[in-house]
Design a protein around this motif. Structure first.
Motif, PDB file in Angstrom:
ATOM      1  N   ASP A  45       0.802  -1.190  -0.083  1.00 44.49           N
ATOM      2  CA  ASP A  45       0.006  -0.072  -0.047  1.00 44.49           C
ATOM      3  C   ASP A  45       0.768   1.362   0.065  1.00 44.49           C
ATOM      4  O   ASP A  45       1.969   1.193   0.562  1.00 44.49           O
ATOM      5  CB  ASP A  45      -0.781   0.038   1.250  1.00 44.49           C
ATOM      6  N   ALA A 288      -8.655  -1.669   6.706  1.00 50.58           N
ATOM      7  CA  ALA A 288      -9.188  -1.505   5.395  1.00 50.58           C
ATOM      8  C   ALA A 288      -8.397  -2.114   4.225  1.00 50.58           C
ATOM      9  O   ALA A 288      -8.767  -2.941   3.281  1.00 50.58           O
ATOM     10  CB  ALA A 288      -9.471   0.057   5.145  1.00 50.58           C
ATOM     11  N   PRO A 289      -6.843  -1.758   4.441  1.00 53.19           N
ATOM     12  CA  PRO A 289      -6.209  -2.245   3.338  1.00 53.19           C
ATOM     13  C   PRO A 289      -5.946  -4.148   3.272  1.00 53.19           C
ATOM     14  O   PRO A 289      -5.866  -4.699   2.444  1.00 53.19           O
ATOM     15  CB  PRO A 289      -4.528  -1.705   3.719  1.00 53.19           C
ATOM     16  N   ASP A 291      -8.663  -5.754   4.479  1.00 52.86           N
ATOM     17  CA  ASP A 291      -9.708  -6.426   4.139  1.00 52.86           C
ATOM     18  C   ASP A 291      -9.683  -6.439   2.503  1.00 52.86           C
ATOM     19  O   ASP A 291     -10.308  -7.121   1.963  1.00 52.86           O
ATOM     20  CB  ASP A 291     -10.908  -5.500   4.508  1.00 52.86           C
ATOM     21  N   ARG A 292      -9.139  -5.392   1.808  1.00 57.40           N
ATOM     22  CA  ARG A 292      -9.055  -5.410   0.413  1.00 57.40           C
ATOM     23  C   ARG A 292      -8.126  -7.092   0.128  1.00 57.40           C
ATOM     24  O   ARG A 292      -8.457  -7.389  -1.006  1.00 57.40           O
ATOM     25  CB  ARG A 292      -8.487  -4.216  -0.070  1.00 57.40           C
ATOM     26  N   THR A 295     -10.486  -9.884   0.574  1.00 53.89           N
ATOM     27  CA  THR A 295     -11.294  -9.889  -0.323  1.00 53.89           C
ATOM     28  C   THR A 295     -10.833 -10.584  -1.799  1.00 53.89           C
ATOM     29  O   THR A 295     -11.554 -11.500  -2.382  1.00 53.89           O
ATOM     30  CB  THR A 295     -12.336  -8.722  -0.469  1.00 53.89           C
ATOM     31  N   THR A 296      -9.589 -10.051  -2.096  1.00 56.44           N
ATOM     32  CA  THR A 296      -9.074 -10.432  -3.243  1.00 56.44           C
ATOM     33  C   THR A 296      -8.804 -12.071  -3.287  1.00 56.44           C
ATOM     34  O   THR A 296      -9.115 -12.601  -4.273  1.00 56.44           O
ATOM     35  CB  THR A 296      -7.674  -9.812  -3.235  1.00 56.44           C
ATOM     36  N   GLU A 299     -12.175 -13.878  -3.503  1.00 55.69           N
ATOM     37  CA  GLU A 299     -12.538 -14.125  -4.827  1.00 55.69           C
ATOM     38  C   GLU A 299     -11.730 -15.230  -5.754  1.00 55.69           C
ATOM     39  O   GLU A 299     -12.382 -15.871  -6.356  1.00 55.69           O
ATOM     40  CB  GLU A 299     -12.457 -12.590  -5.328  1.00 55.69           C
TER      41      GLU A 299
END
Length: 388
Positions: A45, A288-289, A291-292, A295-296, A299
């Motif tokens: 990030d 937040a970073p 969680d991204r 999620t990636t 998926e």
């Protein structure tokens, strides 16, 4: 030249064979889709990189980083442990910076084992856990991790003769390569077992955040709140995509931390202070970073499982990590190495053979989900053509 006997068990490495196979395929001009290494393809990030970049012009960061200069990082790690798991630790005596958690798991055996002492490891397990024992001239007892036991070891099956000669046990959940997770109750049983048998309990925890469906993985420190026998290793590589920066930390029993610090003192200094400033920013940031990232990979997990199902290969859905752990087709059920070598030679798709993780990894392969969904689908299509 005469070399040390400890090199002998390090010479056989199926992952080196896979690297050679990948090089041959690349040299032939064929595209390689590398799903064999658990190195995240996601970028670090920007706010972390900015902290590191700012440090470059601060000349006070250009010298050696001795233990005293790491206090800010140790305090950030202690604060993160308190916030995350509700466990209070002393940053001076119970936290130690590491050059990645792999450094910790490889060096700690040098502080614990005399020649021919046993270390109790997971089978299958992460290869560097084994390598650290061999470097310390110790012996390995591998606890079988079987699907019918949810890839958890059965402590009662460890022979008494092995226990009498053992100094340490190494666990790691969420687990690489099987993707299994463990409950707090399991960790409590592990702590009790190690207390009973006077074992240091080592928990490698790189996938602390890579847990899906809003669930969470407990820390060994929650099962051993007084840090009587336990040490836990963390890394910034997975949660924060900082694998190349080589930064992690150990938290736990102060005698174990002290012993590991003594080994480090004759092996290395610490990382560049600018890297530690970036890691401090990461540990102090919000979720937040992370969680991204989660999620990636969730998926990608779903995409790859569906794509494999379409070619007739049913794989269990993991609840954690960045991997799939898949049983091989019948034709290769007992030959994961040749499956992977044949696969990359014919398709350019690289996977990790289960045999590389231990005897009980045979019959499986590991997929690392380190490419975009489009590339994962392409890889599955090529695998399907190979299998047919």
């Amino acid at each position: 030249m005469q070399f040390a006997d400890r090199l002998q068990p390090l010479q056989s490495n199926v992952f080196a064979d896979m690297d050679n196979a990948k090089s041959r395929v690349k040299a032939s001009g064929k595209q390689v889709i590398d799903l064999s290494l658990g190195s995240s393809d996601l970028p670090t990030d920007k706010f972390i990189l900015e902290a590191i970049a700012e440090a470059l012009n601060d000349t006070s960061t250009h010298g050696y980083s001795l233990f005293g200069s790491t206090l800010g990082f140790r305090e950030a790690a202690a604060g993160w442990i308190q916030q995350r798991f509700g466990v209070t630790v002393d940053p001076e005596t119970e936290v130690l910076p590491l050059i990645g958690s792999q450094e910790g798991t490889a060096h700690l055996p040098l502080a614990l084992l005399n020649p021919n002492d046993f270390a109790i490891l997971q089978d299958p397990g992460y290869p560097s856990h084994y390598g650290g024992i061999h470097m310390a001239s110790g012996q390995v007892y591998g606890m079988p991790l079987l699907a019918e036991n949810n890839f958890l070891p059965i402590f009662a099956d460890i022979p008494s003769a092995v226990l009498a000669q053992s100094k340490m046990m190494v666990l790691s959940y969420p687990h690489n390569p099987t993707t299994a997770t463990a409950s707090l109750e399991f960790f409590q049983s592990a702590v009790n077992f190690c207390q009973q048998h006077n074992l240091a309990l080592v928990h490698d925890f790189p996938y602390v955040d890579l847990v899906f469906d809003r669930s969470a993985q407990p820390s060994i420190l929650q099962a051993d709140r007084d840090r009587q026998v336990s040490i836990e290793f963390f890394t910034m590589s997975k949660s924060y995509n900082m694998g190349g920066f080589r930064v992690g930390f150990a938290v736990g029993n102060r005698e174990l931390i002290k012993a590991l610090r003594q080994i480090k003192a004759v092996v290395d200094f610490n990382q560049y202070q600018g890297i530690m400033r970036g890691a401090i920013k990461a540990l102090a940031g919000d979720r937040a970073p992370i969680d991204r990232v989660v999620t990636t990979f969730q998926e990608r997990r779903d995409v790859m499982i569906d794509a494999l199902k379409e070619i007739g290969w049913t794989v269990p859905t993991p609840t954690a990590t960045m991997y799939l752990w898949a049983k091989l087709p019948d034709r290769y059920a007992h030959d994961s190495v040749n499956f992977c070598l044949d696969l990359i030679a014919k398709t350019g798709v690289a996977l990790s053979p289960g045999a590389g993780f231990g005897k009980h990894g045979e019959g499986y392969v590991r997929f690392a989900l380190v490419h975009s969904p489009e590339v994962l689908r392409e890889a599955a299509t090529k695998i399907g053509q190979f299998i047919r």
